[in-house]
Structure formats: C-alpha cells, structure tokens
Design an enzyme around this catalytic site. Structure first.
Site, PDB file in Angstrom:
ATOM      1  N   LEU A  22     -43.157  12.356  27.653  1.00  0.00           N
ATOM      2  CA  LEU A  22     -43.902  12.992  26.276  1.00  0.00           C
ATOM      3  C   LEU A  22     -44.383  14.507  26.499  1.00  0.00           C
ATOM      4  O   LEU A  22     -44.849  14.723  27.495  1.00  0.00           O
ATOM      5  CB  LEU A  22     -44.700  12.057  25.494  1.00  0.00           C
ATOM      6  CG  LEU A  22     -43.901  10.556  25.097  1.00  0.00           C
ATOM      7  CD1 LEU A  22     -45.790  10.147  24.673  1.00  0.00           C
ATOM      8  CD2 LEU A  22     -43.326  11.426  23.699  1.00  0.00           C
ATOM      9  N   ASP A  23     -43.475  15.474  26.180  1.00  0.00           N
ATOM     10  CA  ASP A  23     -43.470  16.556  26.003  1.00  0.00           C
ATOM     11  C   ASP A  23     -45.833  16.575  25.774  1.00  0.00           C
ATOM     12  O   ASP A  23     -45.987  15.684  25.203  1.00  0.00           O
ATOM     13  CB  ASP A  23     -43.511  17.847  25.193  1.00  0.00           C
ATOM     14  CG  ASP A  23     -41.952  17.550  25.519  1.00  0.00           C
ATOM     15  OD1 ASP A  23     -41.974  18.000  26.866  1.00  0.00           O
ATOM     16  OD2 ASP A  23     -41.540  17.867  24.535  1.00  0.00           O
ATOM     17  N   PRO A  24     -46.521  17.386  26.281  1.00  0.00           N
ATOM     18  CA  PRO A  24     -47.867  17.415  25.985  1.00  0.00           C
ATOM     19  C   PRO A  24     -48.498  17.691  24.064  1.00  0.00           C
ATOM     20  O   PRO A  24     -49.164  17.320  24.238  1.00  0.00           O
ATOM     21  CB  PRO A  24     -48.245  19.132  26.639  1.00  0.00           C
ATOM     22  CG  PRO A  24     -47.322  19.606  27.329  1.00  0.00           C
ATOM     23  CD  PRO A  24     -46.157  18.580  26.704  1.00  0.00           C
TER      24      PRO A  24
END
Length: 301
Positions: free
Chosen positions: A52-54
């Site tokens: 998951l992207d930040p």
C-alpha cells in the site's frame, strides 16, 4: 536480548500465521512489517502480501514465519478499494504526494467507468522494477520511466458519491491493478484518498494485529485434498501424488468462482492449486501435473 525489551515476543509455536493490519496513512508497508518484526523472536521471517502506498490506508496482510512462503498466492487474490478522486487537477504521482497542477477541467455529468479486461499503464512512481531498480526511485532521480501497458481485470467500478470536484468510487479489481491509473484515465484527475477494504475474503473490518490467523485458515480459499498417512508422508518429501488425487473439488474447470466482495465472480487465483492436509494439519500446496497427479510446490513440514 533482554526480557525487558522483548517482553511482547510471541511464542515460537505460534509463528506461522497471517495478521490482518489496518495500515494508517503516512507510513509504508515496510514500516508495518518492521513494527511486527520487533514483537517477534529474533530471526523470525516477516513479509507482506501487497504494498500500500504511504498515502493509502487499509488492509495489509502481514505474513509471519512459513506464511511468507505463500506470499504469491495471497497477492494473487482480488482487491477492493474505496477511492476518492479529485477532478480539475493532475498529479505527477497520481496521488496527493506529487506535484499538483490545477487545470480547472472537470467532467460535468456521469462518467464512463471501465470494467472487464482493461489495459492500463502503471504510474512511473510505482514499485515495478526497471533494470533492477524500482521505477519510483528512477523517477525521483529524474530518469524518464516508460512502463509497458498491462492488462488487468476490473470487476466493479461504481461511483458512490459526488461533492463539488470530488467523487467517491468503489473498485474491485485483480491483483496488479493500479487504482491511481484508473482514476487518472478518467480525465484531469488524481487519487486523493485510497483505502483497501478487502483482499479476497479478508476484510479490513476484521483487522486486529493481536489476533493472528492460522496459516491453514488463511489458505482456506484454496480447495483441500485430505491425505492418508502414506500419501501424507510422500507429499511431505515432495513426491508427486497419484493421478486419482487430481480429482479437484471444483470439478473440471479452472475458472470456478472464488471469494470476492460484492458477489463478483472472480476465478480462484491461482487456478488448480490445492492444499494438501492430513489429520495433523497442513502439509503442502500442490498443483496438477500435465500427465496427471499433484506435485507439491510449497512445503510446510
């Protein structure tokens, strides 16, 4: 290690499991893995099944012990996301962390939302490797990155709400789908917020890092073949099992529907792979062979 700073270490016999973790914004998936690793005995393997992207939140499957061996099977499960798109602006990264350029161009009415087989170009700021380096690292270094198109499956793409220049969507898609690209392809828009709510039959509502899911239960989306003592011993040594065991529970088709949110019909990923078990539990994962029989491909004993 001292008993003071390792007091929360989990017992060794519980180290093969999956954790359902609700990732908050502002940290990486690797940060979550590191947090879990610090609670475990030294040397315990820890990984995750899908970055998951930040800026994104939601369900992250953290794999502990021998659960790391099944990463590719869990990563292949379909995903469900809630996405907020902002129209009238574009982002260099497709999300709020990039350089935002206002265009003022926003669609006035209903949108054509693609479903089925969709061709998309992954964003330059992605974890795809190019020549041994992550695409996002090259992009940040000023290197122009041209990633090839890929085909993905979008099972559901529905608008849930609209407020001024923002719209909310629910998206169910195959592994490898970039929601940022789906949003960017709608016009002058970027993904302002993203939350992953489901991975296969795993739901973020059940996320609790203090409640490990046993590996056998985590793999319950794969059909089970129960073995007798002699067959289990052979499977434990990696031997191909007899053709009679290749009568899979889902019948002759590899495209039988598997678990998915919202009732979407999604093939089992990967088709044909089964769990081999006996009275003592999980032995291995196996796949059918062209000439008949089941060949163990991941062992647990």
């Amino acid at each position: 290690m001292s008993s003071d700073n390792r007091s929360n270490v989990r017992p060794r016999q519980q180290e093969d499991y999956v954790l359902l973790y609700d990732k908050p914004p502002g940290i990486t998936s690797h940060d979550v893995v590191a947090t879990v690793r610090r609670t475990l005995a030294r040397g315990t393997k820890v990984g995750h099944a899908g970055t998951l992207d930040p800026f994104a939140t939601g369900l992250l499957l953290v794999l502990v012990g021998r659960a790391t061996r099944v990463q590719r099977f869990l990563m292949a499960l379909p995903k469900t996301y809630l996405a907020t798109a902002r129209f009238g602006a574009v982002s260099t990264t497709g999300d709020p962390e990039g350089e935002i350029v206002e265009t003022g161009i926003a669609p006035p009415g209903d949108l054509a939302l693609p479903t089925g087989r969709v061709r998309q170009t992954p964003p330059a700021y992605s974890a795809i490797k190019v020549g041994g380096r992550r695409a996002y690292a090259l992009a940040r270094a000023g290197v122009e990155v041209a990633l090839p198109e890929r085909e993905v499956n979008v099972y559901r793409f529905d608008q849930q709400w609209r407020a001024a220049d923002r719209r909310g969507f629910v998206i169910e898609c195959s592994s490898g789908t970039y929601v940022r690209s789906l949003i960017a392809d709608l016009g002058d828009a970027y993904c302002e917020a993203l939350r992953r709510t489901r991975i296969g039959s795993f739901d973020v509502a059940d996320a609790d890092p203090e409640r490990p899911v046993a590996l056998q239960a985590a793999l319950s989306f794969l059909p089970e073949v129960h073995l007798d003592h002699a067959e289990a011993r052979r499977a434990g040594h990696g031997a191909t099992l007899g053709k009679k065991l290749a009568l899979f529970p889902w019948g002759e088709s590899d495209d039988s529907p598997g678990p998915a949110a919202g009732g979407a019909q999604v093939p089992y990923p990967p088709a044909g792979v089964v769990r081999l078990t006996d009275d003592d539990g999980l032995i291995a994962l196996a796949e059918p062979q062209p000439g008949g029989g089941l060949k163990p491909i991941v062992g647990f004993r």
